[in-house]
Design an enzyme around this catalytic site. Structure first.
Site, short mmCIF file in Angstrom:
data_model
loop_
_atom_site.label_atom_id
_atom_site.label_comp_id
_atom_site.label_asym_id
_atom_site.label_seq_id
_atom_site.Cartn_x
_atom_site.Cartn_y
_atom_site.Cartn_z
N PRO A 366 -39.87 21.70 -0.16
CA PRO A 366 -38.62 22.30 -0.60
C PRO A 366 -38.13 23.46 0.25
O PRO A 366 -37.08 24.03 -0.05
CB PRO A 366 -38.92 22.77 -2.02
N GLY A 368 -39.74 26.56 1.75
CA GLY A 368 -40.13 27.97 1.80
C GLY A 368 -40.38 28.46 3.21
O GLY A 368 -39.90 29.53 3.62
N CYS A 486 -52.18 23.05 2.84
CA CYS A 486 -52.59 23.94 1.74
C CYS A 486 -53.88 23.41 1.13
O CYS A 486 -54.08 23.47 -0.08
CB CYS A 486 -51.48 24.07 0.70
#
Length: 552
Positions: A366, A368, A486
């Site tokens: 999205p 960031g 991540c």
């Protein structure tokens, strides 16, 4: 989904009645691979009882929802709705089911309403409900998760929680399901009254369910056990101990065994405790609109929100509580700051965006990291954001307008692998924030730990290799390729980089020492944030440079 949820108030825990409620059908019939809820029309306020003629579901919508009953295009037999069930509680159950079975993104499901109770629904999945997978009835587990969360975390009146969830179970499933929910939740209430420690909730639903089964054979069983629930003991071989830790700390067995193998049992327990703790959030000040961190700090002090300055990122501030105050005060809506973990900010530091750079963010949405890189360009340069998900790119476009970086961000809807083959594009820096297992963000992504299987890792590693090969085609000679995840799993991190370098000798590792604090640098010169050690999300990044000696 928008049509189905538009009649509900933002909070799924409201006890107010509505003319809309859940049909007497299993919750699983509301899920689909497309994660859709059938549209249900509300009754007029003047109506006193529900009639079949008041509710219509179109054949197309019913087919998308995979209702098991064969549909007649001329006549659809719809059961009466039960107006006694709180529609908000029903929506919570359906949302959990859609996340668990349909693979829906939790943030997209909550896109239309981000109130406090709605966000905190994640605790149902993260800390109170996972061991309910031992139950045979998937739908009952979802209702129990809601009830446990309302009693243990929200502190709602127990009698109201029991009553509402029993009604939901009876209306959506069957009368017997309501009896089971009633027995389990009442037992939970009695244990809570006896000051049962909260950490035993990680295993409560599983244990209580088997207590209930025993109750079928001995009516006095539930009232004869001790005032606390027994937890598994760490004994036996490694697999037996992993199973015990999985129950105690509410993690999948395969994940416990894997972490124990890589970091040892003691560190694995610390990691699971971190995942089960209340998450800390970081705010990044939006420098693209001229704000500085002192401006954000002043606003937080005016709002009396406790904060601490980031020790590793100049534009970041940490908050442990008060996120809803920040949202309601308009700090996000006004573009003063964004919610972004410091680990994500450090990955951007590894990229090192400078004014005038041409950058490609390969799996951007999205967005960031895209937004942070764009703000670093100070209006000079470009960031091309490529993503295969059109809906999430739409969110990124809106965020670009909010943060005043539309002049440097270009969004492209495409599969990176196909885009790299069809377009002869070479840029200064390429960021591949690859799809991964997400094991570094389990404290904030409540749906991940139980939606991941060990077998998924092999597919993910193959995809990561393909995306790395494609991303490398977009880097000009002397340019930079940053691979990040991540994940805290070395097979998705260091091993993927090593395999890539064997296939692409034109790239070499460029140590990240000039870009991040020494505490985050591994022996091989990569960036790595450890959730337990650094008190932030776990992430990894490798900075690779393309040699000038190899032709494109």
């Amino acid at each position: 989904m928008e049509g189905a949820l538009s009649f509900f108030s933002p909070s799924p825990f409201s006890s107010n009645r509505s003319n809309l409620s859940l049909p007497k059908k299993p919750l699983s019939q509301f899920s689909s691979s497309r994660a859709s809820i059938p549209k249900v029309s509300p009754l007029p306020r003047s109506s006193k009882r529900t009639r079949k003629s008041d509710v219509r579901i179109s054949p197309k919508t019913a087919e998308r929802s995979r209702i098991s009953r064969p549909l007649d295009s001329k006549k659809i037999n719809i059961q009466k709705l039960n107006a006694e069930v709180s529609p908000h509680r029903a929506v919570s159950a359906v949302r959990l089911l859609r996340i668990e079975q349909g693979g829906a993104f939790a943030d997209l499901l909550n896109e239309k309403g981000r109130k406090a109770a709605e966000n905190e629904m994640s605790y149902v999945e993260r800390t109170l409900g996972f061991r309910t997978r031992d139950l045979d009835d998937r739908d009952i587990r979802l209702i129990l998760r809601i009830g446990f969360f309302e009693i243990l975390k929200l502190g709602m009146p127990p009698y109201a929680v029991v009553d509402e969830n029993v009604k939901l179970a009876k209306a959506a499933l069957r009368p017997g399901a309501g009896n089971l929910v009633n027995a389990v939740l009442r037992k939970l209430v009695s244990l809570k009254v006896r000051d049962c420690m909260l950490h035993t909730a990680f295993a409560l639903i599983t244990v209580l369910y088997f207590y209930f089964c025993a109750f079928l054979f001995s009516p006095f069983f539930l009232f004869q056990e001790k005032d606390s629930l027994p937890l598994p003991t760490l004994e036996g071989d490694d697999h037996a101990q992993a199973r015990a830790l999985a129950v105690i700390h509410s993690h999948p067995v395969w994940m416990v065994r894997r972490w124990t193998k890589f970091v040892g049992q003691e560190e694995a327990v610390r990691l699971m405790n971190w995942n089960n703790s209340d998450p800390c959030f970081s705010l990044r000040v939006n420098t693209a609109k001229g704000f500085k961190r002192v401006d954000l700090v002043n606003r937080l002090e005016d709002l009396m929100v406790p904060y601490e300055l980031s020790s590793c990122m100049d534009d970041f501030v940490r908050i442990h509580t008060g996120m809803q105050i920040v949202i309601q005060a308009g700090l996000l809506k006004d573009g003063i700051c964004s919610v972004q973990d410091e680990s994500a900010g450090l990955v951007v530091s590894v990229v090192g965006p400078q004014p005038g750079d041409a950058i490609i963010d390969c799996c951007a949405a999205p967005g960031g990291k895209t937004l942070f890189m764009a703000s670093c360009l100070r209006g000079k340069g470009t960031v091309m954001a490529i993503d295969i998900n059109r809906g999430r790119l739409r969110i990124l476009k809106e965020a670009c307008k909010l943060l005043n970086v539309t002049n440097v961000v270009i969004t492209t809807h495409a599969d990176l692998r196909l885009y790299a083959e069809k377009h002869n594009v070479k840029v200064d820096k390429v960021l591949l924030d690859a799809p991964c297992s997400g094991t570094g963000v389990l404290s904030k992504r409540a749906d991940l730990r139980w939606n991941r299987q060990l077998e998924d890792l092999e597919q993910l590693k193959h995809l990561q290799d393909e995306l790395l090969d494609a991303a490398s085609m977009l880097v000009k000679p002397g340019g930079i390729l940053v691979y990040s995840t991540c994940s805290i799993d070395p097979e998705e991190n260091e091993e993927r980089v090593a395999a890539f370098l064997q296939r692409h000798p034109e790239f070499v590792v460029h140590p990240v020492h000039p870009y991040v604090p020494p505490d985050f640098i591994t022996d091989k010169g990569f960036f790595f944030s450890n959730p337990v050690k650094h008190r932030m999300d776990g992430s990894f990044a490798a900075r690779l440079v393309r040699s000038l000696d190899y032709p494109c």
